[in-house]
Design a protein around this motif. Structure first.
Motif, PDB file in Angstrom:
ATOM      1  N   UNK A 214       0.819  -1.397  -0.149  1.00 32.76           N
ATOM      2  CA  UNK A 214      -0.170  -0.031  -0.056  1.00 32.76           C
ATOM      3  C   UNK A 214       0.844   1.199   0.170  1.00 32.76           C
ATOM      4  N   UNK A 215       2.008   1.111   0.257  1.00 30.01           N
ATOM      5  CA  UNK A 215       3.141   2.424   0.085  1.00 30.01           C
ATOM      6  C   UNK A 215       3.284   2.588  -1.147  1.00 30.01           C
ATOM      7  N   UNK A 216       3.082   1.773  -2.277  1.00 29.26           N
ATOM      8  CA  UNK A 216       3.559   2.078  -3.551  1.00 29.26           C
ATOM      9  C   UNK A 216       2.414   2.049  -4.678  1.00 29.26           C
ATOM     10  N   UNK A 217       1.296   1.217  -4.287  1.00 27.31           N
ATOM     11  CA  UNK A 217       0.116   1.277  -5.099  1.00 27.31           C
ATOM     12  C   UNK A 217      -1.024   1.658  -4.377  1.00 27.31           C
ATOM     13  N   UNK A 218      -2.307   1.976  -5.190  1.00 27.32           N
ATOM     14  CA  UNK A 218      -3.618   2.089  -4.685  1.00 27.32           C
ATOM     15  C   UNK A 218      -4.775   1.301  -5.367  1.00 27.32           C
ATOM     16  N   UNK A 219      -5.543   0.906  -4.788  1.00 32.48           N
ATOM     17  CA  UNK A 219      -6.675   0.146  -5.551  1.00 32.48           C
ATOM     18  C   UNK A 219      -7.840   0.796  -4.993  1.00 32.48           C
ATOM     19  N   UNK A 331       2.882  10.108  -3.418  1.00 30.58           N
ATOM     20  CA  UNK A 331       3.707  10.070  -2.159  1.00 30.58           C
ATOM     21  C   UNK A 331       4.064   8.676  -1.685  1.00 30.58           C
ATOM     22  N   UNK A 332       4.380   7.658  -2.635  1.00 27.70           N
ATOM     23  CA  UNK A 332       4.731   6.384  -2.519  1.00 27.70           C
ATOM     24  C   UNK A 332       6.053   6.298  -1.642  1.00 27.70           C
ATOM     25  N   UNK A 333       6.415   5.209  -1.214  1.00 26.06           N
ATOM     26  CA  UNK A 333       7.719   5.160  -0.543  1.00 26.06           C
ATOM     27  C   UNK A 333       8.378   3.827  -0.562  1.00 26.06           C
ATOM     28  N   UNK A 334       9.700   3.832  -0.499  1.00 30.40           N
ATOM     29  CA  UNK A 334      10.336   2.459  -0.461  1.00 30.40           C
ATOM     30  C   UNK A 334      11.562   2.740   0.440  1.00 30.40           C
ATOM     31  N   UNK A 335      12.312   1.604   0.793  1.00 27.38           N
ATOM     32  CA  UNK A 335      13.390   1.814   1.637  1.00 27.38           C
ATOM     33  C   UNK A 335      14.583   1.129   1.142  1.00 27.38           C
ATOM     34  N   UNK A 336      15.899   1.927   1.182  1.00 27.31           N
ATOM     35  CA  UNK A 336      16.999   1.771   0.650  1.00 27.31           C
ATOM     36  C   UNK A 336      18.178   2.126   1.447  1.00 27.31           C
ATOM     37  N   UNK A 337      19.433   1.232   1.353  1.00 27.52           N
ATOM     38  CA  UNK A 337      20.416   1.588   2.144  1.00 27.52           C
ATOM     39  C   UNK A 337      21.704   1.363   1.283  1.00 27.52           C
ATOM     40  N   UNK A 338      21.703   1.597  -0.191  1.00 25.76           N
ATOM     41  CA  UNK A 338      22.767   1.658  -0.952  1.00 25.76           C
ATOM     42  C   UNK A 338      23.475   0.449  -1.337  1.00 25.76           C
TER      43      UNK A 338
END
Length: 365
Positions: A214-219, A331-338
């Protein structure tokens, strides 16, 4: 010893809604290798092997318990007027994960991937993995990762078209629209912890279970239900069954027989020739306190090296179309540390212990 010799890797409680008249006795099977529809095939012979899970009675009981819970939830879902209940979401997530890991196709792919890494490493055939060993590994993976998709949202899709949802001998599918399309992630393997993950599981010819980040898509659902009125949306979901199944599709009614044959012909050529590749790299001789430099090489060059690494990559097919109701979230989100961990969801970024902290990024930038 397990009391049941004939063990199903796709359970009969799951297949029942796809059987003829929903009676659970016979089913129509479309075999992709022969491109032929086999009518009135006994359900008891579908998706089963003798002692597929081994002969551990406790494991068999645990599997039956989960299947019974799923069967009970499914019976409620298919009743007219069913309203989605939050505790049913976890059962659907859990059953999807178990089904995703345990089919013959999934376990065979694991065994084949393992075999492709044995010979270049200089190990003899005694280190190979049998299908039954792959099954036991899958059972362990399930036990260790039961919560891995619990943060995904479930939406039930009601089919109001003339095209039925199809099922198969490998019906639980993991895909990821964002990662398959974004240049930062395109070409990599899809993971259960990844941002943008999508879970697919047809429940009956008229009901489909879709899990999504739900942080990337919406239905645009209403109380976790969405009615599908476009046949193209149903076909977009059915395409994944054609691409993912090992050999057989299941359809309850013969009314769709001609349409099914045409549909399969459109997509069978898009089935991936291989489901994984193994990449090889050898040490180049450059090393710092924190890093070693490796160079990608052929398998034959890898065999001669004293210091090398292998990386197995699952091949994920990009479908010809995505359902029109799967929308981007603002305002979608993901988490990354390189690092090679990649882009993951917030729950896993919080739980994972790593040297480099995760930071929030935008999938759609």
């Amino acid at each position: 010893m397990a009391s049941n010799k004939n063990q199903h890797f796709v359970p009969r409680c799951y297949l029942k809604p796809f059987t003829i008249k929903g009676e659970g006795a016979a089913i129509n099977v479309y075999n992709l290798d022969r491109q032929r529809l086999i009518t009135n095939a006994p359900v008891k012979n579908q998706c089963s092997r003798d002692y597929f899970y081994g002969q551990d009675d406790k494991l068999e009981i645990a599997i039956q318990s989960l299947e019974q819970e799923y069967g009970s939830v499914l019976n409620e879902i298919i009743q007219p007027g069913y309203k989605f209940q939050s505790h049913h979401q976890y059962i659907l997530q859990l059953f999807w994960l178990f089904q995703y890991l345990r089919t013959e196709g999934a376990c065979r792919r694991s065994a084949e991937m393992f075999a492709d890494m044995i010979e270049p490493a200089g190990l003899d055939s005694g280190f190979s993995m049998s299908i039954k060993e792959a099954v036991q590994t899958a059972m362990g993976a399930f036990a260790d990762n039961m919560e891995v998709v619990s943060d995904l949202k479930i939406c039930l899709l009601k089919n109001a078209t003339n095209v039925p949802f199809l099922s198969s001998d490998d019906p639980a599918v993991l895909t990821n629209r964002w990662q398959l399309e974004d240049k930062r992630t395109r070409g990599g393997s899809l993971g259960l912890r990844d941002a943008g993950a999508i879970l697919l599981l047809p429940l009956s010819p008229t009901i489909f279970c879709l899990g999504y980040d739900p942080d990337v898509y919406r239905i645009p659902s209403n109380n976790s239900w969405l009615t599908i009125r476009k046949a193209t949306d149903v076909e977009a979901l059915n395409e994944f069954q054609v691409l993912n199944c090992r050999a057989n599709l299941f359809v309850g009614s013969l009314d769709y027989a001609d349409g099914l044959h045409r549909f399969v012909n459109n997509f069978i050529r898009h089935r991936p020739a291989v489901r994984h590749i193994v990449n090889f790299a050898i040490f180049e001789g450059e090393e710092t306190a924190e890093h070693k430099k490796y160079r990608v090489v052929s398998k034959s060059d890898f065999k001669e090296a004293h210091d090398g690494i292998m990386h197995a990559q699952t091949i994920s097919q990009i479908p010809s179309q995505w359902p029109s109701f799967l929308l981007r979230r603002n305002k979608s989100c993901a988490y990354y540390n390189g690092t090679g961990i990649g882009y993951i969801r917030q729950m896993h970024a919080t739980l994972m212990e790593v040297a480099q902290p995760f930071f929030r990024v935008s999938p759609y930038r």
